[in-house]
Design a protein around this motif. Structure first.
Motif, mmCIF file in Angstrom:
data_model
loop_
_atom_site.group_PDB
_atom_site.id
_atom_site.type_symbol
_atom_site.label_atom_id
_atom_site.label_comp_id
_atom_site.label_asym_id
_atom_site.label_seq_id
_atom_site.Cartn_x
_atom_site.Cartn_y
_atom_site.Cartn_z
ATOM 1 N N SER A 90 -8.346 3.192 5.296
ATOM 2 C CA SER A 90 -7.282 2.286 4.866
ATOM 3 C C SER A 90 -6.553 2.878 3.665
ATOM 4 C CB SER A 90 -7.852 0.911 4.495
ATOM 5 O OG SER A 90 -6.810 0.041 4.084
ATOM 6 N N ARG A 91 -5.239 2.730 3.666
ATOM 7 C CA ARG A 91 -4.422 3.184 2.535
ATOM 8 C C ARG A 91 -3.389 2.115 2.150
ATOM 9 N NH1 ARG A 91 0.583 5.051 4.200
ATOM 10 N NH2 ARG A 91 0.844 5.546 6.413
ATOM 11 N N ARG A 92 -3.723 0.879 2.423
ATOM 12 C CA ARG A 92 -2.823 -0.220 2.072
ATOM 13 C C ARG A 92 -3.578 -1.260 1.245
ATOM 14 N NH1 ARG A 92 -0.380 -1.793 7.810
ATOM 15 N NH2 ARG A 92 0.428 -3.553 6.614
ATOM 16 N N PRO A 93 -3.636 -1.067 -0.063
ATOM 17 C CA PRO A 93 -4.394 -1.985 -0.920
ATOM 18 C C PRO A 93 -3.969 -3.443 -0.818
ATOM 19 C CG PRO A 93 -3.813 0.003 -2.133
ATOM 20 C CD PRO A 93 -3.063 0.056 -0.827
ATOM 21 N N GLN A 94 -2.750 -3.684 -0.384
ATOM 22 C CA GLN A 94 -2.298 -5.063 -0.240
ATOM 23 C C GLN A 94 -3.087 -5.815 0.831
ATOM 24 O OE1 GLN A 94 -0.536 -2.327 0.441
ATOM 25 N NE2 GLN A 94 0.913 -2.604 2.130
ATOM 26 N N LEU A 95 -3.797 -5.079 1.686
ATOM 27 C CA LEU A 95 -4.622 -5.698 2.721
ATOM 28 C C LEU A 95 -6.059 -5.911 2.252
ATOM 29 C CD1 LEU A 95 -3.514 -3.663 5.890
ATOM 30 C CD2 LEU A 95 -2.496 -5.748 4.934
ATOM 31 N N TRP A 96 -6.414 -5.387 1.078
ATOM 32 C CA TRP A 96 -7.788 -5.466 0.603
ATOM 33 C C TRP A 96 -8.018 -6.771 -0.149
ATOM 34 C CZ3 TRP A 96 -8.036 0.022 -2.090
ATOM 35 C CH2 TRP A 96 -7.741 1.008 -1.128
ATOM 36 N N ASN A 97 -9.149 -7.370 0.087
ATOM 37 C CA ASN A 97 -9.544 -8.574 -0.638
ATOM 38 C C ASN A 97 -10.546 -8.158 -1.716
ATOM 39 O OD1 ASN A 97 -10.234 -11.104 -1.513
ATOM 40 N ND2 ASN A 97 -11.429 -11.640 0.296
ATOM 41 N N VAL A 98 -10.097 -8.098 -2.966
ATOM 42 C CA VAL A 98 -10.991 -7.744 -4.067
ATOM 43 C C VAL A 98 -11.765 -8.997 -4.465
ATOM 44 C CG1 VAL A 98 -11.157 -6.862 -6.415
ATOM 45 C CG2 VAL A 98 -9.448 -5.920 -4.847
ATOM 46 N N VAL A 99 -13.023 -9.014 -4.122
ATOM 47 C CA VAL A 99 -13.876 -10.176 -4.365
ATOM 48 C C VAL A 99 -14.293 -10.242 -5.828
ATOM 49 C CG1 VAL A 99 -16.054 -11.303 -3.714
ATOM 50 C CG2 VAL A 99 -14.716 -10.083 -1.983
ATOM 51 N N GLU A 100 -14.519 -9.070 -6.421
ATOM 52 C CA GLU A 100 -15.020 -9.014 -7.788
ATOM 53 C C GLU A 100 -14.673 -7.644 -8.384
ATOM 54 O OE1 GLU A 100 -19.371 -8.913 -9.886
ATOM 55 O OE2 GLU A 100 -19.181 -10.123 -8.058
ATOM 56 N N GLY A 101 -14.329 -7.644 -9.657
ATOM 57 C CA GLY A 101 -14.093 -6.380 -10.348
ATOM 58 C C GLY A 101 -12.658 -5.890 -10.310
ATOM 59 N N LEU A 102 -11.700 -6.803 -10.272
ATOM 60 C CA LEU A 102 -10.296 -6.393 -10.195
ATOM 61 C C LEU A 102 -9.903 -5.500 -11.373
ATOM 62 C CD1 LEU A 102 -7.579 -6.576 -8.720
ATOM 63 C CD2 LEU A 102 -7.091 -8.652 -10.040
ATOM 64 N N ASP A 103 -10.439 -5.779 -12.547
ATOM 65 C CA ASP A 103 -10.106 -4.964 -13.720
ATOM 66 C C ASP A 103 -10.626 -3.534 -13.592
ATOM 67 O OD1 ASP A 103 -8.848 -7.074 -14.864
ATOM 68 O OD2 ASP A 103 -10.381 -7.501 -16.373
ATOM 69 N N HIS A 104 -11.605 -3.321 -12.720
ATOM 70 C CA HIS A 104 -12.105 -1.968 -12.476
ATOM 71 C C HIS A 104 -11.299 -1.251 -11.388
ATOM 72 C CE1 HIS A 104 -15.297 -2.869 -15.160
ATOM 73 N NE2 HIS A 104 -15.923 -3.686 -14.353
ATOM 74 N N HIS A 105 -10.387 -1.985 -10.771
ATOM 75 C CA HIS A 105 -9.547 -1.416 -9.716
ATOM 76 C C HIS A 105 -8.105 -1.226 -10.199
ATOM 77 C CE1 HIS A 105 -8.141 -0.376 -5.794
ATOM 78 N NE2 HIS A 105 -7.447 -1.487 -5.626
ATOM 79 N N VAL A 106 -7.595 -2.212 -10.914
ATOM 80 C CA VAL A 106 -6.247 -2.145 -11.474
ATOM 81 C C VAL A 106 -6.376 -2.345 -12.974
ATOM 82 C CG1 VAL A 106 -3.942 -3.135 -11.483
ATOM 83 C CG2 VAL A 106 -5.267 -3.107 -9.357
ATOM 84 N N GLU A 107 -5.974 -1.353 -13.753
ATOM 85 C CA GLU A 107 -6.179 -1.423 -15.198
ATOM 86 C C GLU A 107 -5.420 -2.592 -15.796
ATOM 87 O OE1 GLU A 107 -4.953 2.356 -16.709
ATOM 88 O OE2 GLU A 107 -2.840 1.799 -16.792
ATOM 89 N N PRO A 108 -6.102 -3.416 -16.620
ATOM 90 C CA PRO A 108 -5.425 -4.562 -17.248
ATOM 91 C C PRO A 108 -4.413 -4.124 -18.295
ATOM 92 C CG PRO A 108 -7.687 -4.343 -18.058
ATOM 93 C CD PRO A 108 -7.533 -3.346 -16.941
#
Length: 288
Positions: free
Chosen positions: A85-103
């Protein structure tokens, strides 16, 4: 790419070794096939690769081409691509969003990738045969479209399944529940993956009435490219997002697993489609 051969005029990226005609590559593939056929059924535990990429924003088309070629090299060498997969808009981040997208710029994200591939090979020997192949060597010359790459191996619980398997796409599991972890303390996190396998194997009546189909829950057994701090990973397959979320929301997970992981690791937990095209097909079918 066609399977096993690059289309004519494709920048010459992967060289003549990709096209048929015998030679060392045919011998390698024959030996790999012989090794696979010689495995006993009860030893059918694949070695999994977790490959995460940060695709450069400047040339998305080139990065997408690199990813497709990367997947093609795996299949050419007998790998089964469980997820791509290369479409992050389809991913459901259940936990740890700050570790995926820098705040903010003072707190960079640990796992800031925007493309992921999970694949399985029959053995560690097959993994290294793929990694040391001419196809991969030639492909990596074009990696400039990728800002960061991490490629890690994990010992599996069972066999991988390629998402192009039509029967699997019709009747099987089309969603993965994936955890990527940077550990802060070794012993508690080793306990975590041991408990993960134990609870997933036993199953639980509160897990959305579905069995946990665990692919792996281990520390990394090998590192091929080390541009992300990935120490441990867990992945399981599910029929849909609802069942995957049910595993996370279950009493077993919330009470027996989550506290240990939350205390001793930086983690990113996601629910992912096995491929972007499958998500598109599902959405199109649902809109009719």
């Amino acid at each position: 790419l066609t399977e096993g051969c690059v289309q004519a005029g494709d920048r010459g990226r992967l060289g003549p070794a990709w096209c048929g005609g015998g030679g060392a590559m045919d011998v390698d593939l024959t030996l790999a096939k012989a090794r696979r056929n010689s495995l006993k059924e009860d030893d059918n535990k694949d070695v999994f690769l977790v490959c995460i990429f940060k695709m450069g924003e400047a040339n998305q088309e080139e990065a997408a081409k690199f990813l497709e070629d990367f997947v093609a090299t795996m299949r050419l060498r007998g790998g089964k691509v469980q997820l791509r997969s290369r479409r992050p808009q389809l991913w459901n981040v259940v936990e740890g969003l700050d570790h995926h997208v820098e705040p903010n710029h003072l707190n960079p994200a640990t796992f800031d990738f925007n493309a992921i591939v999970i694949a399985g090979f029959t053995s560690t020997m097959d993994v290294h045969a793929w990694w040391n192949s001419n196809e991969v060597f030639e492909l990596l010359k074009w990696r400039s479209s990728m800002e960061k790459i991490g490629i890690f191996t994990f010992d599996g619980i069972g066999p991988a399944c390629d998402f192009t398997d039509r029967q699997r796409m019709t009747f099987g599991n089309k969603t993965l529940f994936v955890e990527l972890l940077q550990m802060q303390s070794f012993k508690p996190m080793q306990q975590y993956v041991d408990d993960y396998k134990r609870f997933a194997g036993v199953g639980s009546t509160d897990v959305a009435k579905a069995k946990v189909h665990l692919l792996f829950a281990e520390g990394a057994s090998g590192v091929l490219m080390n541009e992300y701090p990935l120490d441990l990973a867990c992945a399981s397959t599910w029929k849909n997002k609802l069942e995957a979320q049910g595993w996370y929301d279950s009493g077993t997970y919330q009470n027996s697993l989550l506290p240990l992981r939350a205390q001793y690791s930086r983690s990113l937990v996601m629910i992912l489609p096995v491929c972007d095209e499958e998500y598109d097909r599902h959405e199109a079918k649902g809109s009719r």
